[in-house]
Design a protein around this motif. Structure first.
Motif, PDB file in Angstrom:
ATOM      1  N   LEU A   9      14.986  35.821  84.338  1.00  0.00           N
ATOM      2  CA  LEU A   9      14.085  34.664  84.342  1.00  0.00           C
ATOM      3  C   LEU A   9      14.352  33.773  85.553  1.00  0.00           C
ATOM      4  N   ARG A  10      15.620  33.623  85.916  1.00  0.00           N
ATOM      5  CA  ARG A  10      15.971  32.828  87.095  1.00  0.00           C
ATOM      6  C   ARG A  10      15.358  33.436  88.358  1.00  0.00           C
ATOM      7  N   GLU A  11      15.441  34.772  88.464  1.00  0.00           N
ATOM      8  CA  GLU A  11      14.881  35.447  89.638  1.00  0.00           C
ATOM      9  C   GLU A  11      13.360  35.319  89.681  1.00  0.00           C
ATOM     10  N   ILE A  12      12.727  35.445  88.515  1.00  0.00           N
ATOM     11  CA  ILE A  12      11.275  35.237  88.446  1.00  0.00           C
ATOM     12  C   ILE A  12      10.944  33.812  88.903  1.00  0.00           C
ATOM     13  N   GLY A  13      11.766  32.864  88.466  1.00  0.00           N
ATOM     14  CA  GLY A  13      11.564  31.474  88.873  1.00  0.00           C
ATOM     15  C   GLY A  13      11.712  31.285  90.364  1.00  0.00           C
ATOM     16  N   ASN A  14      12.734  31.908  90.955  1.00  0.00           N
ATOM     17  CA  ASN A  14      12.954  31.805  92.399  1.00  0.00           C
ATOM     18  C   ASN A  14      11.773  32.369  93.190  1.00  0.00           C
ATOM     19  N   ILE A  15      11.329  33.556  92.792  1.00  0.00           N
ATOM     20  CA  ILE A  15      10.219  34.207  93.506  1.00  0.00           C
ATOM     21  C   ILE A  15       8.941  33.399  93.336  1.00  0.00           C
ATOM     22  N   GLY A  16       8.691  32.956  92.098  1.00  0.00           N
ATOM     23  CA  GLY A  16       7.489  32.166  91.841  1.00  0.00           C
ATOM     24  C   GLY A  16       7.473  30.878  92.637  1.00  0.00           C
ATOM     25  N   ALA A  17       8.598  30.168  92.654  1.00  0.00           N
ATOM     26  CA  ALA A  17       8.675  28.908  93.397  1.00  0.00           C
ATOM     27  C   ALA A  17       8.532  29.153  94.897  1.00  0.00           C
ATOM     28  N   GLY A  18       9.106  30.251  95.386  1.00  0.00           N
ATOM     29  CA  GLY A  18       8.974  30.593  96.809  1.00  0.00           C
ATOM     30  C   GLY A  18       7.530  30.858  97.193  1.00  0.00           C
ATOM     31  N   ASN A  19       6.827  31.635  96.366  1.00  0.00           N
ATOM     32  CA  ASN A  19       5.417  31.924  96.640  1.00  0.00           C
ATOM     33  C   ASN A  19       4.574  30.651  96.565  1.00  0.00           C
ATOM     34  N   ALA A  20       4.885  29.800  95.599  1.00  0.00           N
ATOM     35  CA  ALA A  20       4.132  28.557  95.457  1.00  0.00           C
ATOM     36  C   ALA A  20       4.345  27.651  96.665  1.00  0.00           C
ATOM     37  N   THR A  21       5.583  27.611  97.180  1.00  0.00           N
ATOM     38  CA  THR A  21       5.874  26.782  98.351  1.00  0.00           C
ATOM     39  C   THR A  21       5.159  27.322  99.582  1.00  0.00           C
ATOM     40  N   ALA A 117       0.153  26.589  91.041  1.00  0.00           N
ATOM     41  CA  ALA A 117       0.283  27.299  89.770  1.00  0.00           C
ATOM     42  C   ALA A 117      -0.255  28.722  89.889  1.00  0.00           C
ATOM     43  N   GLY A 118      -1.369  28.878  90.612  1.00  0.00           N
ATOM     44  CA  GLY A 118      -1.952  30.211  90.813  1.00  0.00           C
ATOM     45  C   GLY A 118      -0.994  31.141  91.535  1.00  0.00           C
ATOM     46  N   ALA A 119      -0.332  30.627  92.575  1.00  0.00           N
ATOM     47  CA  ALA A 119       0.628  31.439  93.337  1.00  0.00           C
ATOM     48  C   ALA A 119       1.821  31.808  92.469  1.00  0.00           C
ATOM     49  N   TYR A 120       2.249  30.872  91.647  1.00  0.00           N
ATOM     50  CA  TYR A 120       3.397  31.098  90.765  1.00  0.00           C
ATOM     51  C   TYR A 120       3.074  32.163  89.721  1.00  0.00           C
ATOM     52  N   LEU A 121       1.927  32.009  89.077  1.00  0.00           N
ATOM     53  CA  LEU A 121       1.534  32.963  88.038  1.00  0.00           C
ATOM     54  C   LEU A 121       1.257  34.343  88.623  1.00  0.00           C
ATOM     55  N   SER A 122       0.730  34.369  89.839  1.00  0.00           N
ATOM     56  CA  SER A 122       0.457  35.644  90.504  1.00  0.00           C
ATOM     57  C   SER A 122       1.748  36.427  90.725  1.00  0.00           C
ATOM     58  N   SER A 123       2.813  35.720  91.086  1.00  0.00           N
ATOM     59  CA  SER A 123       4.094  36.403  91.323  1.00  0.00           C
ATOM     60  C   SER A 123       4.659  36.954  90.014  1.00  0.00           C
ATOM     61  N   LEU A 163      11.664  27.013  80.422  1.00  0.00           N
ATOM     62  CA  LEU A 163      12.255  27.402  81.704  1.00  0.00           C
ATOM     63  C   LEU A 163      11.804  26.392  82.751  1.00  0.00           C
ATOM     64  N   VAL A 164      12.765  25.736  83.398  1.00  0.00           N
ATOM     65  CA  VAL A 164      12.448  24.683  84.359  1.00  0.00           C
ATOM     66  C   VAL A 164      12.934  25.095  85.741  1.00  0.00           C
ATOM     67  N   ILE A 165      12.039  25.055  86.709  1.00  0.00           N
ATOM     68  CA  ILE A 165      12.384  25.387  88.088  1.00  0.00           C
ATOM     69  C   ILE A 165      12.178  24.145  88.939  1.00  0.00           C
TER      70      ILE A 165
END
Length: 198
Positions: A9-21, A117-123, A163-165
């Protein structure tokens, strides 16, 4: 949840936050944006407000309902001052009056939330190979306690953790903190783990 599942879940959070940024950087047409390593935690609902400055802290919250193969909610939050900084960057202005948002500011914030949010969910969708869509975003500017009461009431009956990122975006000398809160139902958590072979 065991440590391996949390690491996933942490890795999913990292990737999602990276894509969103990355999506935010493209939206702001800025090559000067840098992102610090996201901080990922699994928190009780009752502790969420403290994470963003306390229950009475004024924040901008953008809430989406998760649909498709995953049910739940996702929220993107910024403190009011951070939201003004993002609008300043987007509008290429240097406004220092952080008291109120114009209609154009609110529209821009809503779109920023939608894109992030779209970028995060897409990842997440790509990693799990699951179809995940979201509702039209709902934005509110209110005290953290009031905004966070919505997912707490809705999902408190099926779980007590989210889960908080926390991601920090730096543009020149301005640091903006954003918080993603992902609240799938317990069944959806199980689906995510199963899709990853856990």
């Amino acid at each position: 949840m065991d440590s391996l599942q949390f690491d996933v879940l942490r890795e999913i959070g990292n990737i999602g936050a990276g894509n969103a940024t990355t999506a935010l950087s493209q939206l702001l047409h800025s090559t000067k944006i840098d992102m610090k390593v996201p901080n990922v935690e699994l928190l009780d609902f009752q502790d969420l407000a403290d994470m963003i400055g306390g229950a009475e802290n004024l924040i901008v919250g953008i809430l989406l309902t998760l649909e498709g193969e995953i049910d739940g909610m996702m929220m993107f939050m910024m403190e009011k001052e951070s939201a003004h900084h993002v609008i300043n960057i987007l509008m290429n202005r240097d406004l220092e009056d952080f008291e109120s948002f114009t209609e154009m500011d609110l529209s821009a914030l809503n779109e920023i939330g939608n894109i992030i949010a779209g970028a995060y969910l897409s990842s997440i969708s790509t990693l799990t190979n699951m179809l995940i869509t979201s509702s039209v975003p709902y934005m509110a500017i209110d005290m953290a306690g009031a905004i966070l009461s919505v997912p707490a009431i809705e999902f408190g009956k099926v779980g007590d953790k989210a889960l908080v990122i926390k991601t920090q975006i730096v543009e020149d000398d301005i640091e903006v903190s954003g918080y993603f809160v992902l609240i799938p139902t317990l069944e959806s958590y199980s689906k995510i783990m199963a899709s990853l072979g856990l």
